[in-house]
Each structure stands twice: as structure tokens, then as C-alpha cells.
Design a protein around this motif. Structure first.
Motif, PDB file in Angstrom:
ATOM      1  N   LYS A 142     -27.593  24.802  35.014  1.00  0.00           N
ATOM      2  CA  LYS A 142     -26.729  23.657  35.330  1.00  0.00           C
ATOM      3  C   LYS A 142     -25.758  24.013  36.461  1.00  0.00           C
ATOM      4  O   LYS A 142     -25.648  23.286  37.444  1.00  0.00           O
ATOM      5  CB  LYS A 142     -25.924  23.237  34.093  1.00  0.00           C
ATOM      6  N   SER A 143     -25.068  25.143  36.293  1.00  0.00           N
ATOM      7  CA  SER A 143     -24.084  25.524  37.314  1.00  0.00           C
ATOM      8  C   SER A 143     -24.776  25.774  38.649  1.00  0.00           C
ATOM      9  O   SER A 143     -24.236  25.426  39.710  1.00  0.00           O
ATOM     10  CB  SER A 143     -23.330  26.782  36.903  1.00  0.00           C
ATOM     11  N   ALA A 144     -25.964  26.366  38.595  1.00  0.00           N
ATOM     12  CA  ALA A 144     -26.688  26.642  39.850  1.00  0.00           C
ATOM     13  C   ALA A 144     -26.994  25.322  40.568  1.00  0.00           C
ATOM     14  O   ALA A 144     -26.799  25.208  41.785  1.00  0.00           O
ATOM     15  CB  ALA A 144     -27.976  27.409  39.553  1.00  0.00           C
ATOM     16  N   LEU A 159     -17.432  18.626  37.744  1.00  0.00           N
ATOM     17  CA  LEU A 159     -16.817  19.127  36.514  1.00  0.00           C
ATOM     18  C   LEU A 159     -17.876  19.907  35.754  1.00  0.00           C
ATOM     19  O   LEU A 159     -18.821  19.340  35.220  1.00  0.00           O
ATOM     20  CB  LEU A 159     -16.337  17.943  35.677  1.00  0.00           C
ATOM     21  N   ASP A 160     -17.727  21.227  35.721  1.00  0.00           N
ATOM     22  CA  ASP A 160     -18.735  22.054  35.037  1.00  0.00           C
ATOM     23  C   ASP A 160     -18.188  22.474  33.666  1.00  0.00           C
ATOM     24  O   ASP A 160     -16.981  22.397  33.413  1.00  0.00           O
ATOM     25  CB  ASP A 160     -19.053  23.283  35.894  1.00  0.00           C
ATOM     26  N   ASP A 161     -19.083  22.932  32.815  1.00  0.00           N
ATOM     27  CA  ASP A 161     -18.697  23.370  31.460  1.00  0.00           C
ATOM     28  C   ASP A 161     -17.834  22.322  30.766  1.00  0.00           C
ATOM     29  O   ASP A 161     -16.815  22.648  30.123  1.00  0.00           O
ATOM     30  CB  ASP A 161     -17.954  24.721  31.518  1.00  0.00           C
ATOM     31  N   ALA A 162     -18.249  21.073  30.919  1.00  0.00           N
ATOM     32  CA  ALA A 162     -17.439  19.976  30.381  1.00  0.00           C
ATOM     33  C   ALA A 162     -17.331  20.036  28.860  1.00  0.00           C
ATOM     34  O   ALA A 162     -16.428  19.442  28.281  1.00  0.00           O
ATOM     35  CB  ALA A 162     -18.020  18.637  30.831  1.00  0.00           C
TER      36      ALA A 162
HETATM   37 MG   LIG Z   1     -22.800  27.063  33.800  1.00  0.00          MG
END
Ligand SMILES: [Mg+2]
Ligand SMILES: Nc1ncnc2c1ncn2[C@@H]1O[C@H](COP(=O)(O)OP(=O)(O)OP(=O)(O)O)[C@@H](O)[C@H]1O
Length: 381
Positions: free
Chosen positions: A41-43, A139-142
Motif C-alpha cells: 500500500k505504502s509503495a 493519508l497512510d496507515d489510516a
Molecule cells: Mg504501509
């Protein structure tokens, strides 16, 4: 873990989808990317953010963290910090509401309501976007985001049609995000297929082969993080232990163990720097990093970089994965953890909320002074 610039394999359709979502012309202003730990996801979010920046857009980023999930508005604070100068242009009530949320104005009690903060954030973002640079909010790691920020962003998300603002959210798991409409367009990342898993292993400088490759593929089950990290464990000399036996432990626990095992090989000074980094929050990092931690590139980080625990990006040292942070924190003794929080509290004299939080984490039991500081913090929230 894959370094900046390394190819993302087996996700062509998914990449196309996130690129479409961040296109200022796209019909859907919001996209949620869901998936298990380490699925990429982050990538993907990072690629999308880079694409938006390359196209002249402005990217505002925030990531939830476990320790900040109960700190009201901490994600909004991260997002808006780089543009806090623009708050001055808002109408007075909105300006006061945002200053309150950003901890800059005089604290009001009770704080501003959701509607007012939501309207203020929307005006701020669309105002920024109208000045020629479309805005992308990432917004990551929501899943670890504080509820108050999620509620505001959900309010904003529902009103972005026609605005030069896009919102991209990454969250672990397949579940529901509190405050967010279930109808939000969603991209779910599953495991990589076998061909893509092979391609990922081929990206490793040491390209595991034969029996080792087969075992890695079997244990990783198409999880990109596991593929990368298990391959490293099996081939990197400083990693110490070989490939862990495929036991009953879930993948997350096995990966955390694997990071913890790498810690045993780093020198004491590096271990201390890692623990400080693990004990601080993203909200601390702007103040604390320059004051309290060796800069990126300092010799003390080199062993940790070689062991794949941290990397330097944009002049900052960051953990390669949130699991490294928890492995470092869990591996330290309670006394060492408290000492790290004490150091951080000392560095954050000008930020009462953050300082109170660290003081609480630094104290072995209830402490009157700490309680008083936390009460003051609660009044400001
Ligand atoms: Mg991540
Ligand atoms: N398709 C891919 N091709 C190559 N590398 C990948 C791919 N997907 C992920 N990776 C790499 O695997 C690692 C884990 O990915 P990432 O951190 O993006 O996962 P995540 O879904 O954000 O995990 P978490 O839920 O823990 O935040 C990263 O090093 C990333 O670069």
C-alpha cells in the motif's frame, strides 16, 4: 525492503488505478487502498505521490501511528503543518478553528466543532488547489489515525467533487475505516501471483535460487514484504540467523522476530539511536530529529542501514517498515525505553502536549507532575 526507485512488480493494473485517482481530472476524488501488512500500500501511495509532484501538484502527507491514535487531530496536524502559513488567508472563524486544531492559537474550551474544522480544512485545501497547483492529500496507515482527524477528512472527502483536491488513503486490513462511507472507491491489494513473486526475488542483488527460493516463495505466500525480507535473511551475512523455520507463528510475528534478530548484531551506540527513533512520533520528528538524533549519513546509522533496519530519505532516517519500529521498541528493556522517553521529553520543552506524552511514557507508575501535564494537554485537545 525495496529501495527507492526499485520497480514495483506485478501491480500494473493497481498502479494504473492509483495514477488515475490522483489525476486532477479524475471523476472520483477519493481512493482507498486496502490490504494486509506488507502488501504494498505504502509503495503504491508513494509512487502516486511522486507522480503528482512530478506533474506540478502539491502533496500533503500524513501517516497514522499506534502511539498517536488517541491524540486528537494529530494526523491533521501532520498534514497541515507544511501549509500552516496559508491559514491566515481564511475567514476569521475558520482561521481560529484551524489554529486551535494545530495547537497554535489560544486553546478554546470546548474546541471548535467538526463542521467548522471540516469547512476550514476544505477551504484551505481548495484555496491551495485553486492557485494553480492541484493538491493531493495522502493519508497512510489510516487504521491508526486518530478519530478526530478521520472525521474531518471524511467530511472533506464527501465534498471534493469539482475541487482541485484529491485524497488517497492507505489502510491495513479489508475492513471499514471509522467515519468513512463504505461506498468510497476502494482498491484492495491481494498477494502477488507466482510470476510476480519470482520477479521480485530477481530484483534482489543476490537472487536466491533453487531450494532456498522455493522455501521463500512457500513461506511468503505472495506477500512482497515477506518475500523481500526472507530473501535478505537467508543471504545477508550480518542478518545472523538463517531463514526461520516455517512454524505456527503468523507472518507478522515471524517478520518482527526476524527484524529483532538483526538488532543483536548492531553496535550499542546504533542501538541507542534506533531506540530513540522508535520512541518518537512523527509529530516529534521535525523538532527532535535535528536536536537529538545523529543526522542521516552519520556513521552511527551505517550498521542499521546495512542490516536493512533503516534507510535515509530526504535527509531523514526512517525505519524501513513499522514492524522494525515495534521490533526495536519491544526488544529494549523497560528501563531503556523509559530513558529514551525522558530524553525525548527533554528535547520537547516547547511542545507541552508531546512532552507530557513522553513524560508519561517515561514514568514507571502514576506520577503527580506527569498527571498534571497530561490534564493540561487534555484541556487543549
Ligand atoms: Mg504501509
Ligand atoms: N509489487 C511490489 N513489487 C516490489 N516490491 C514491493 C511491491 N509491493 C511492495 N513492495 C515492497 O515490499 C515492502 C512492503 O511494502 P509496503 O511497505 O508498501 O507495504 P504496506 O502494504 O504499506 O504494509 P503495511 O500495512 O505494513 O504498512 C516495501 O519494501 C515495498 O517496497
Amino acid at each position: 525492503m525495496v529501495d527507492e526507485g526499485t520497480a514495483v512488480v506485478g501491480r500494473d493494473a493497481e498502479l494504473a488505478r492509483v495514477f488515475r485517482a490522483v489525476d486532477p481530472q479524475s471523476a472520483d476524488p477519493v481512493l482507498r487502498v486496502l490490504g494486509d501488512l506488507g502488501t504494498g500500500k505504502s509503495a503504491l501511495l508513494e509512487r502516486a505521490a511522486r507522480r503528482a509532484e512530478a506533474g506540478g501538484g502539491r502533496v500533503l502527507r500524513a501517516a497514522g501511528s499506534e502511539s498517536e491514535s488517541s491524540l486528537a487531530h494529530s494526523a491533521l496536524h501532520q498534514l497541515l503543518r507544511p501549509v500552516r502559513g496559508e491559514v491566515a488567508a481564511l475567514p476569521e472563524r475558520q482561521r481560529a478553528a484551524l489554529r486551535d486544531v494545530l495547537g497554535e492559537g489560544p486553546a478554546t474550551s470546548p474546541g471548535p466543532g467538526l463542521l467548522l474544522v471540516g469547512v476550514a480544512v476544505l477551504s484551505l485545501l481548495s484555496g491551495l488547489g485553486e492557485r494553480g497547483r492541484p493538491v493531493l492529500v495522502v493519508l497512510d496507515d489510516a487504521q491508526w489515525c486518530d478519530r478526530a482527524s478521520l472525521a474531518v477528512l471524511s467530511f472533506v472527502a464527501g465534498r471534493l467533487k469539482g475541487e482541485p483536491v484529491r485524497l488517497l488513503i492507505g489502510a491495513r486490513g479489508g475492513g471499514h475505516l471509522p467515519g468513512f462511507d463504505r461506498q468510497v472507491p476502494t482498491l484492495t491489494l491481494g498477494p502477488l501471483d507466482e510470476a510476480a513473486s519470482h520477479r521480485l526475488l530477481d530484483l534482489r542483488p543476490d537472487r536466491p535460487a533453487g531450494h532456498t527460493r522455493a522455501r521463500i516463495l512457500d513461506q511468503a505466500g505472495g506477500n512482497p514484504l515477506a518475500l523481500w525480507e526472507l530473501a535478505r535473511t537467508d543471504t545477508a551475512p550480518e542478518a545472523g540467523a538463517g531463514l526461520p523455520p516455517a512454524g505456527p507463528l503468523p507472518l507478522t510475528a515471524r517478520l518482527e522476530q526476524l527484524f529483532a534478530a538483526r538488532l543483536t548484531g548492531v553496535p550499542a551506540a546504533t542501538g541507542r539511536a534506533l531506540l530513540l527513533l522508535a520512541a518518537m512520533d512523527s509529530a516529534d520528528s521535525a523538532t527532535v530529529l535535528p536536536a537529538g538524533l545523529p543526522p542521516a549519513g552519520a556513521a552511527v546509522w551505517a550498521p542499521a542501514e546495512r542490516a536493512g533496519l533503516v534507510r535515509s530519505a530526504g535527509g531523514e532516517v526512517r525505519f524501513r517498515h513499522p514492524l522494525v519500529r515495534s521490533a526495536v521498541y519491544q526488544a529494549a528493556s523497560p528501563g531503556d525505553r523509559r530513558a529514551a522517553h525522558r530524553v525525548l521529553a527533554g528535547l520537547l520543552r516547547d511542545e507541552p502536549d508531546r512532552r507530557a506524552w513522553h513524560l508519561a511514557a517515561a514514568s514507571p507508575g502514576p506520577d503527580a507532575a506527569v498527571s498534571a501535564e497530561l490534564e493540561r494537554t487534555a484541556d487543549r485537545a
